[in-house]
Scaffold this active site. Structure first.
Site, PDB file in Angstrom:
ATOM      1  N   PHE A 143       0.834  -1.203   0.000  1.00  0.00           N
ATOM      2  CA  PHE A 143       0.000   0.000   0.000  1.00  0.00           C
ATOM      3  C   PHE A 143       0.870   1.253   0.000  1.00  0.00           C
ATOM      4  O   PHE A 143       2.033   1.203   0.397  1.00  0.00           O
ATOM      5  CB  PHE A 143      -0.911   0.016   1.231  1.00  0.00           C
ATOM      6  CG  PHE A 143      -1.887  -1.108   1.248  1.00  0.00           C
ATOM      7  CD1 PHE A 143      -3.134  -0.971   0.659  1.00  0.00           C
ATOM      8  CD2 PHE A 143      -1.562  -2.318   1.836  1.00  0.00           C
ATOM      9  CE1 PHE A 143      -4.047  -2.019   0.665  1.00  0.00           C
ATOM     10  CE2 PHE A 143      -2.466  -3.370   1.850  1.00  0.00           C
ATOM     11  CZ  PHE A 143      -3.710  -3.222   1.264  1.00  0.00           C
ATOM     12  N   CYS A 144       0.270   2.375  -0.383  1.00  0.00           N
ATOM     13  CA  CYS A 144       0.930   3.674  -0.334  1.00  0.00           C
ATOM     14  C   CYS A 144       1.493   3.880   1.072  1.00  0.00           C
ATOM     15  O   CYS A 144       0.759   3.664   2.030  1.00  0.00           O
ATOM     16  CB  CYS A 144      -0.061   4.786  -0.656  1.00  0.00           C
ATOM     17  SG  CYS A 144       0.555   6.433  -0.283  1.00  0.00           S
ATOM     18  N   PRO A 145       2.699   4.298   1.276  1.00  0.00           N
ATOM     19  CA  PRO A 145       3.694   4.699   0.288  1.00  0.00           C
ATOM     20  C   PRO A 145       4.681   3.579  -0.040  1.00  0.00           C
ATOM     21  O   PRO A 145       5.777   3.861  -0.506  1.00  0.00           O
ATOM     22  CB  PRO A 145       4.416   5.844   0.991  1.00  0.00           C
ATOM     23  CG  PRO A 145       4.452   5.389   2.424  1.00  0.00           C
ATOM     24  CD  PRO A 145       3.189   4.578   2.649  1.00  0.00           C
ATOM     25  N   GLY A 146       4.307   2.323   0.202  1.00  0.00           N
ATOM     26  CA  GLY A 146       5.227   1.203   0.027  1.00  0.00           C
ATOM     27  C   GLY A 146       5.970   1.193  -1.302  1.00  0.00           C
ATOM     28  O   GLY A 146       7.202   1.167  -1.320  1.00  0.00           O
ATOM     29  N   ASP A 173      -1.081  -0.253  -6.153  1.00  0.00           N
ATOM     30  CA  ASP A 173      -1.608   0.900  -5.428  1.00  0.00           C
ATOM     31  C   ASP A 173      -1.882   2.046  -6.417  1.00  0.00           C
ATOM     32  O   ASP A 173      -0.985   2.440  -7.178  1.00  0.00           O
ATOM     33  CB  ASP A 173      -0.612   1.350  -4.360  1.00  0.00           C
ATOM     34  CG  ASP A 173      -1.185   2.449  -3.496  1.00  0.00           C
ATOM     35  OD1 ASP A 173      -1.911   2.126  -2.550  1.00  0.00           O
ATOM     36  OD2 ASP A 173      -0.943   3.638  -3.794  1.00  0.00           O
TER      37      ASP A 173
END
Lengths: 399, 82
Positions: free
Chosen positions: B19-22, B46
Site C-alpha cells: 500500500f501507499c507509500p510502500g 496501489d
C-alpha cells in the site's frame, strides 16, 4: 500440557498473555495449559510517553514498571532473549541456552530503532524514541534561542506515525509561548507526497502546518546528514540547513525474525491481516497471490512486529490482542474460534496532539479511513488521561 | 523489455500488494542501491503510485521512461540519472 509461549512484554505481548490466561483459567489450574511470557528486560515501558519527556511534561520514571506487576498471576515470566525461532519445529532458543518448546506461539517483539544506520545521525540528530534521547532533546530545546529547526523522517514505517507531526506542532506552540517563534524557521520534511500517509489525516494536518507557519516539504525523506555543513539531504537530493535537527530514526523489526528466516531484511513479519497468523514464507516470489502463501496455524504476530499496513502503535496491538487470545485459547480448548472475536478488522484508535492544548482523534480500520474531529481541548485531555490510566487499564485488558 | 519501450530494465521491483507509500519507498531504496544509468521498473497495484512516483522522480532529477497499465497493476519505469 499445552504450552503457550509469548515473545515480548510490550503492550501486545502483555495484553495477549493476560487475555489468554483469563480464557484458559481452568486449563491452567488443572495443569493442562501453561502461558509463558519471554521478555528481554522484564520491564514494561509506556513508549507513547517518551514524546512528552521531550515536551517537558513527563518524567522517565513514570513510564516504566516491572513486567511481572502487569501480568495475570497465572502467567509465567522468563527474562531472556529469543535467539532463534523454529516455527515449524515448535521451539524457541533463548540466549541462556535454554530451548523452549511451544504448542502455540505469539510473537510480539516490537520494532527496533537504528539511528546508527544513518551516518552522522547519532552526533547530529535528536529524537524522542528512548527516554534518554527525549531528555536530550528537551535539553536542546531549553538551550534553543532561535534559528532553523528541521523535523524529518528517515524511513517508513516507524513507530507512532503522528508523533513527528505532533512534535512539530507542540514545538511551534512552545516557541511562541517563549517568545522565540519569530526568530525560528520551522521545516517539516515528509517522505511522501503529502503530510501524512492516511489521506484524511493529511487533509486535517496540512492546514495546521499553514496556520502555524511551518514549512511543509513533500517527497523529502531524510537520506543523508552532512554534519560539517549542518545540512540534511533528502531522497530527492534537496538540502535543508538546520541549527537543531529532529529526526525519526530508521526502524526495523526484530533481528531474531530475520536470523530465523521468518522475516525479510526489513524484519517486519509477514502476517495474515485477519487471523494474525504468521505466513510461512519470508518473501514470496513476485506475483504470488497472498492467499496462496501458507500460514503457520499455531504462530501469531501482533503489534509493531507485523508487516501489516497499519500504524506501528500500541493501539494496534491493543486491538489485535483479543483476536490472538481467542484463536490461541480456542486451539488449546479444541474448539472453533468465535468468528467475530477471532477476526482482526484493522481497528486502530489514537489521539493526535496539534498544540495549544488541543488534539483530535484518529479512529479507523481496514475499510474505514479516519474522520478526525475538529481539534479541541477534549481530545488533548483524553490523551493525557489515557496516558495516566494506561497502567491500570490496557495491559490488564480492562478497556 | 516491454511492449512500449526498447529500454532494457536492470531491476524489477515487485511492490504489488504493497500500500501507499510502500511502492515509492521500495523504489527509493532500489535507487540508492542502483548505479547511474540503471533502469528500474516498479510494479504496483496501489492507485497512488502512478501519480506519486513520477512526482518524486521529477523532484529527484531522474528520468521517467513511462507509466504502463498492465493487467491488474501499473508498471512504472525509471532511469537513475544521478
Amino acid at each position: 500440557m499445552q504450552r503457550v509461549v509469548v515473545l515480548g512484554g510490550g503492550v501486545g505481548g502483555t495484553l495477549a498473555a493476560n487475555l489468554i490466561a483469563r480464557k484458559l483459567k481452568h486449563e491452567i489450574s488443572a495443569g493442562q495449559a501453561k502461558v509463558t511470557v519471554v521478555d528481554a528486560t522484564g520491564s514494561h515501558a509506556y513508549q507513547p510517553g517518551y514524546m512528552y519527556i521531550a515536551m517537558g511534561s513527563e518524567r522517565p520514571e513514570k513510564l516504566v514498571k516491572p513486567e511481572k506487576s502487569l501480568l495475570d498471576g497465572n502467567v509465567e515470566l522468563v527474562i531472556d532473549t529469543a535467539t532463534r525461532i523454529d516455527a515449524a519445529g515448535g521451539t524457541v532458543s533463548l540466549g541462556s541456552g535454554v530451548t523452549m518448546a511451544f504448542d502455540q506461539l505469539v510473537i510480539a517483539l516490537g520494532s527496533r530503532i537504528l539511528p546508527g544506520d544513518l551516518a552522522n545521525f547519532e552526533g547530529e540528530a535528536h529524537h524522542f524514541y528512548t527516554p534518554e534521547a527525549a531528555a536530550r532533546l528537551r535539553g536542546a530545546l531549553d538551550a534553543f534561542e532561535g534559528g532553523k529547526i528541521v523535523i524529518g523522517i528517515a524511513g517508513i514505517p516507524y513507530k507512532c506515525p503522528p508523533a513527528p507531526l505532533e512534535v512539530a506542532f507542540l514545538i511551534e506552540s512552545e516557541l511562541r509561548q517563549r517568545g522565540l517563534r519569530d526568530r525560528t524557521e520551522l521545516t517539516f520534511l515528509s517522505p511522501i507526497n503529502r503530510a501524512f500517509t492516511i489521506e484524511s489525516v493529511s487533509d486535517m494536518a496540512t492546514p495546521i502546518f499553514e496556520q502555524k507557519g511551518i514549512r511543509l516539504e513533500l517527497l523529502a525523506g531524510v537520506s543523508e546528514i552532512d554534519a560539517e555543513r549542518k545540512v540534511v539531504i533528502t531522497d530527492a537530493f534537496e538540502e535543508h540547513p538546520y541549527d537543531l535537527l529532529i529526526c525519526v530514526p530508521p526502524h526495523k523489526g526484530a533481528q531474531v525474525l530475520i536470523d530465523s528466516g521468518l522475516a525479510p531484511k526489513s524484519g517486519w513479519l509477514p502476517t495474515d491481516r485477519a487471523t494474525l497468523q504468521v505466513k510461512t514464507v519470508a518473501k514470496p516470489a513476485p506475483g504470488t497471490a497472498d492467499e496462496d502463501v501458507p500460514r503457520y496455524l499455531n504462530v501469531y504476530a501482533l503489534g509493531d512486529t507485523t508487516d501489516l499496513p497499519l500504524s506501528k502503535a500500541g493501539s494496534t496491538a491493543h486491538f489485535e490482542a483479543p483476536v490472538v487470545a481467542e484463536r490461541v485459547a480456542a486451539s488449546v480448548q479444541g474448539r472453533a474460534p468465535e468468528a467475530k472475536e477471532a477476526t482482526y478488522v484493522g481497528k486502530v484508535m489514537c489521539f493526535f496532539e496539534v498544540g495549544d492544548g488541543k488534539g483530535t482523534l484518529l479512529q479507523f480500520d481496514y475499510n474505514h479511513p479516519p474522520k478526525p474531529p475538529k481539534p479541541s481541548a477534549l481530545w488533548h485531555i483524553g490523551k493525557i488521561m489515557f496516558n495516566k490510566t494506561y497502567w491500570r487499564t490496557v495491559p490488564r485488558g480492562r478497556v | 523489455m516491454t511492449a512500449e519501450t526498447t529500454t532494457t530494465v536492470t531491476t524489477t521491483i515487485d511492490a504489488r500488494g504493497s500500500f501507499c507509500p510502500g511502492p515509492l519507498m521500495e523504489l527509493i531504496r532500489g535507487m540508492r542501491e542502483a548505479e547511474v544509468g540503471d533502469v528500474l521498473a516498479v510494479l504496483s497495484t496501489d492507485k497512488g503510485s502512478k501519480a506519486d512516483i513520477p512526482k518524486w522522480v521529477g523532484k529527484a532529477g531522474h528520468t521517467l521512461i513511462g507509466v504502463f497499465a498492465r493487467e491488474g497493476f501499473d508498471e512504472i519505469i525509471v532511469q537513475k540519472v544521478r
